[in-house]
Design a protein around this motif. Structure first.
Motif, PDB file in Angstrom:
ATOM      1  N   PRO A  69       0.827  -1.205   0.000  1.00 51.91           N
ATOM      2  CA  PRO A  69       0.000   0.000   0.000  1.00 51.91           C
ATOM      3  C   PRO A  69       0.859   1.252   0.000  1.00 51.91           C
ATOM      4  CG  PRO A  69       0.008  -1.010   2.173  1.00 51.91           C
ATOM      5  CD  PRO A  69       0.696  -1.968   1.252  1.00 51.91           C
ATOM      6  N   THR A  72      -0.690   4.104   5.149  1.00 46.12           N
ATOM      7  CA  THR A  72      -1.443   3.491   6.236  1.00 46.12           C
ATOM      8  C   THR A  72      -2.212   4.595   6.930  1.00 46.12           C
ATOM      9  OG1 THR A  72       0.235   1.781   6.565  1.00 46.12           O
ATOM     10  CG2 THR A  72      -1.319   2.144   8.362  1.00 46.12           C
ATOM     11  N   ASP A 134      -4.747   0.954   3.213  1.00 44.43           N
ATOM     12  CA  ASP A 134      -4.331   0.215   4.413  1.00 44.43           C
ATOM     13  C   ASP A 134      -4.840   0.970   5.628  1.00 44.43           C
ATOM     14  OD1 ASP A 134      -3.039  -1.517   6.182  1.00 44.43           O
ATOM     15  OD2 ASP A 134      -1.102  -0.505   5.998  1.00 44.43           O
ATOM     16  N   ARG A 136      -5.307   1.070   9.890  1.00 38.06           N
ATOM     17  CA  ARG A 136      -4.899   0.516  11.169  1.00 38.06           C
ATOM     18  C   ARG A 136      -5.798   1.057  12.278  1.00 38.06           C
ATOM     19  NH1 ARG A 136      -3.027  -1.696   8.949  1.00 38.06           N
ATOM     20  NH2 ARG A 136      -0.803  -1.555   8.539  1.00 38.06           N
ATOM     21  N   PHE A 174      -5.885  -3.874   2.967  1.00 31.89           N
ATOM     22  CA  PHE A 174      -5.076  -4.196   4.138  1.00 31.89           C
ATOM     23  C   PHE A 174      -5.736  -3.558   5.355  1.00 31.89           C
ATOM     24  CE2 PHE A 174      -2.424  -3.869   0.378  1.00 31.89           C
ATOM     25  CZ  PHE A 174      -1.740  -5.075   0.376  1.00 31.89           C
ATOM     26  N   MET A 212      -3.062  -6.984   9.056  1.00 33.40           N
ATOM     27  CA  MET A 212      -1.807  -6.352   9.447  1.00 33.40           C
ATOM     28  C   MET A 212      -1.789  -6.165  10.962  1.00 33.40           C
ATOM     29  SD  MET A 212      -0.655  -6.021   6.364  1.00 33.40           S
ATOM     30  CE  MET A 212       0.777  -4.953   6.407  1.00 33.40           C
TER      31      MET A 212
END
Length: 456
Positions: A69, A72, A134, A136, A174, A212
């Motif tokens: 990616p 993030t 991505d 998180r 992700f 991830m």
């Protein structure tokens, strides 16, 4: 009168002392007619270098060519819903509209006129189709300490939301969590959150293919070894394939860049984790703050940041471990001047990272998606013509003004492959211009290492 030309004896002193060998040539020695070494000699060298061959094959396999990616996105975990990526894309569109539209914004970001239309069109589409590559969900700095009961509930809820997003097809390619670090103060809480997150995901079905896991504030090799052990334990308990769980290391402490013995533990940490380290992510603010750098100078382009990232780059080279730069905390909010200044800064820093071989970074606000995508699109569109021309000349042995080495050809192919993965370059235009299809391009960019057999 001195020596006359042609009278100086040649050869080593021992031969010059012997009148019969004044020309330095031993009468009983003649040049061999063929190779001197036989199979036994080569086998002996193979045995000497066996450990080196295994080290290179096992520990330095190179990049596997899978997608990386370009960014993030970090959000506090309790704020995540399956609709978050779509909401971020809409917010980014709104920010662009408020500042004159995409054509105007792209121009203000310094995109040359020759590329402006392509870049503007691409970024518009990217914000619609894949605003977040991505994601998180943060249970560390962005979440804080809210007590065990609250965090337990938020972890379970976050995992359930991720499972829902994966099932309905709205999850980013992700996605995962950043849990609290393995220092003594937060170790138990971090491990529990990771445990609950994985268990809840598996209760709902299989783990997302793009899962991830991010381990923050790494200080020692032992912490990386402990994380690898946790992954093995989770795999055994849940019946997962060995090696299914991998993790990113956040490089945001000076101890992991330079250890107490004066060496860098980073490379050791990568190789101590049984191939489970998937990436090294630079942490801009923790790292520079730990060095005593004043807040106004805690930036991604500070010399101290460059030193840490140079060490990261060398430690990860050819291991298959990916690199990510950090973030800027200058957000595109406020009046028009503040937003434009923040966008210009983000474009410059993103471009700087790309030029230094850091193809990923962090975004913390929806409006930061715009400069991220603009900088990446321009990077690949600008470099495309020269890259494919040099690739064509290399592959088809065409004489030109540049004669590229095989390593440079791999880098050219890797550049084009990254542009295709991002979407800024199409397979067709790359194939037409370079004269090779995607399979050949990928093989050139990521050649499979030669295998070595054990000597008999």
């Amino acid at each position: 009168m001195g020596w006359q030309a042609g009278t100086v004896p040649k050869g080593p002193q021992r031969d010059r002392d012997d009148p019969s060998r004044a020309d330095g040539v031993r009468p009983d020695v003649r040049a061999a007619a063929g190779p001197v070494l036989g199979e036994a000699d080569l086998a002996r060298i193979d045995r000497i270098l066996g450990d080196t061959d295994r080290l290179l094959a096992e520990q330095y396999p190179g990049d596997d060519g899978s997608r990386q990616p370009v960014h993030t996105v970090y959000v506090p975990a309790d704020r995540y819903t399956p609709g978050l990526p779509r909401a971020w894309g809409a917010a980014a569109h709104a920010a662009v509209a408020a500042h004159g539209g995409m054509d105007a914004v792209v121009g203000e970001m310094g995109v040359p006129e020759a590329f402006a239309a392509d870049v503007a069109s691409f970024v518009e589409a990217k914000l619609d189709t894949e605003p977040i590559e991505d994601l998180r969900l943060d249970f560390e700095d962005g979440y804080g300490d809210r007590g065990d009961d609250t965090e337990d509930a938020d972890v379970r809820r976050a995992a359930e939301q991720v499972a829902t997003a994966v099932a309905e097809g709205s999850a980013p390619a992700f996605i995962g969590i950043r849990f609290k670090c393995l220092e003594a103060r937060t170790r138990g809480r971090g491990i529990r959150s990771l445990d609950l997150f994985l268990a809840t995901l598996l209760d709902a079905g299989e783990l997302p293919p793009g899962l991830m896991l991010t381990l923050p504030k790494v200080t020692t090799v032992a912490q990386v070894e402990a994380m690898a052990q946790l992954c093995r334990r989770f795999e055994e308990h849940h019946g997962l394939a060995s090696g299914r769980l991998r993790f990113e290391m956040q490089v945001e402490t000076p101890q992991i860049v330079l250890g107490p013995d004066g060496t860098s533990p980073l490379a050791v940490a990568i190789h101590a984790a049984d191939g489970r380290v998937s990436g090294l992510h630079y942490g801009t603010y923790d790292y520079t703050a730990s060095l005593g750098i004043a807040p106004d100078h805690q930036t991604m382009d500070h010399p101290a940041a460059d030193h840490a990232k140079n060490v990261m780059q060398v430690a990860a080279a050819q291991t298959g471990v990916r690199l990510s730069d950090g973030s800027t905390n200058i957000l595109p909010v406020g009046d028009a001047a503040a937003v434009r200044a923040a966008w210009s800064l983000s474009v410059r820093l993103t471009r700087r990272s790309l030029e230094r071989g850091y193809y990923q970074g962090w975004d913390l606000h929806p409006a930061q998606l715009v400069p991220r995508f603009v900088a990446n699109a321009l990077f690949y569109r600008e470099g495309l013509a020269q890259a494919v021309t040099r690739l064509r000349d290399y592959v088809h042995r065409t004489e030109s003004g540049v004669r590229d080495e095989p390593a440079t050809a791999r880098a050219l192919a890797g550049f084009v492959a990254r542009g295709i993965a991002f979407g800024a370059i199409t397979e067709r235009e790359a194939a037409d211009a370079a004269g090779i299809d995607l399979a050949a391009l990928t093989a050139l960019a990521h050649p499979k290492p030669a295998t070595t057999e054990e000597p008999a």
